[in-house]
Design an enzyme around this catalytic site. Structure first.
Site, PDB file in Angstrom:
ATOM      1  N   HIS A  71      48.952  49.365  16.543  1.00 55.84           N
ATOM      2  CA  HIS A  71      47.877  49.002  17.469  1.00 55.84           C
ATOM      3  C   HIS A  71      46.860  50.125  17.612  1.00 55.84           C
ATOM      4  CE1 HIS A  71      49.413  45.231  19.725  1.00 55.84           C
ATOM      5  NE2 HIS A  71      49.888  45.257  18.490  1.00 55.84           N
ATOM      6  N   ASP A  72      47.276  51.352  17.412  1.00 54.09           N
ATOM      7  CA  ASP A  72      46.339  52.469  17.434  1.00 54.09           C
ATOM      8  C   ASP A  72      45.426  52.428  16.212  1.00 54.09           C
ATOM      9  OD1 ASP A  72      45.186  54.941  18.270  1.00 54.09           O
ATOM     10  OD2 ASP A  72      46.474  56.002  16.845  1.00 54.09           O
ATOM     11  N   VAL A  75      42.391  49.955  15.813  1.00 57.32           N
ATOM     12  CA  VAL A  75      41.248  50.093  16.723  1.00 57.32           C
ATOM     13  C   VAL A  75      40.572  51.437  16.461  1.00 57.32           C
ATOM     14  CG1 VAL A  75      40.503  50.126  19.132  1.00 57.32           C
ATOM     15  CG2 VAL A  75      42.397  48.651  18.432  1.00 57.32           C
TER      16      VAL A  75
END
EC number: 1.11.1.7
Length: 349
Positions: A71-72, A75
């Site tokens: 998820h890091d 983005v």
């Protein structure tokens, strides 16, 4: 019930040391596997020991740390922006729909960073802590090891709006999945299929499963790709109008082990969320041969997963003088300095 790691705790030190030495033999133009070889040689031991300790009481933590890294990176690249708390300058990515009340493991990352700041002050970035933690989590759960390119720096801002749009949804079709991956530079079918294999362990909330059990795409019927027996099992765990935060294992066979069972489940109509089952059940999809291959060949899956993880880890890294090395993964350094100047206290952050 505690966790029994697939690699014994007593072997952890020797294992991580050998990994570090192997990494030192590799190099990369911007990111290097041996980046901390001289400045913080204990980085792998420190992070690995903490994960082993956490796994004793929380068997989910390995999958949670891998998901945080994913998820890091999706983005604005692998820059630890997901770890930042709210500030007057930006809204945290933790509040974005894909992360809210779902992403976890932040306290474990804090514990790692605190230990590293004692051993190697202002040296190891939070982005690299998260990257190394995901690698060791996979390894300790029975998965492969790979030489992690290191040397990332940390973002000084978070990207709430982008987190709401860039991260793949559990309700995505295959076409939507491919676009989400391609938008960040992961445009090969093997990137999508191999990284989706991260769902070979961990859990999902019923709210991400229930729609396909009762009213798939507004049909008032279940998803026709679901195995009938599995459908009954899932409905028992996730009743209609039930508690959406109840957790369900992604893999009903080996829920805490990193293996190829995930792909066998897809072939049997036992993918937990829609976006997983789409990889196998979309007619004529170029992902189907890969699911078939990975379900029968651990070596092929592990090799593809390692390759995709390295590619994902190299997405838009901050290097050199870009960004900063955060002292506290939850706040940018300028805020810490401001609090020191105002109060002389940092520990309250």
């Amino acid at each position: 019930m505690g966790f029994s790691p697939l690699i014994s705790c007593s072997a952890m030190g020797a294992l991580i040391l050998s990994c570090l030495l192997l990494q030192a033999s590799n190099s990369n133009a911007q990111l290097r596997p041996d980046f901390y070889f001289r400045t913080c040689p204990s980085v792998f031991n420190i992070i690995g020991d903490i994960i082993v300790d956490e796994l004793r009481t929380d068997p989910r933590i390995a999958a949670s740390l891998l998901r945080l890294h994913f998820h890091d990176c999706f983005v604005r690249g692998c820059d630890a922006s997901i770890l930042l708390d709210n500030s007057t300058s930006f809204r945290t990515e933790k509040d974005a729909a894909p992360n809210a009340n779902s992403a976890r493991g932040f306290g474990v990352i804090d514990r790692m960073k605190t230990s590293l700041e004692r051993a190697c002050p202002r040296t190891v970035s939070c982005a690299d802590v998260l990257t190394i933690a995901s690698q060791i989590s996979v390894l300790l759960s029975g998965g492969p090891w790979w030489p992690v390119p290191l040397g990332r720096r940390d973002s000084v801002e978070a990207f709430f709006d982008l987190a709401n749009t860039a991260l793949p949804s559990p309700f995505f079709t295959l076409a939507q999945l491919k676009k989400a991956f391609a938008d960040v530079g992961l445009n090969r079918p093997s990137d999508l299929v191999a990284l989706s294999g991260g769902h070979t362990f961990g859990r999902a909330q019923c709210q991400f499963v229930t729609p396909r059990l009762y009213n798939f795409n507004g049909t008032n019927r279940p998803d026709p790709t679901l195995d009938p027996t599995y459908l009954v099992q899932l409905r028992a765990l996730c009743p209609q109008n039930g508690n959406g935060t109840v957790l369900v294992n992604f893999d009903v066979v080996t829920p805490n082990t990193f293996d190829r069972q995930y792909y066998t489940n897809l072939r049997n109509g036992k993918g937990l969320i829609q976006s997983d089952q789409e990889l196998f059940s979309t007619p004529g999809a170029d992902t189907i041969p890969l699911v078939n291959l990975y379900s029968s060949n651990t070596f092929a899956f592990f090799g593809a997963f390692v390759d995709a993880m390295i590619r994902m880890g190299n997405l838009r890294p901050l290097t050199g003088t870009q960004g900063e090395i955060r002292q506290n993964c939850r706040v940018v350094n300028s805020r810490i300095r401001g609090m020191e100047n105002d109060d002389g206290v940092v520990s309250s952050i």
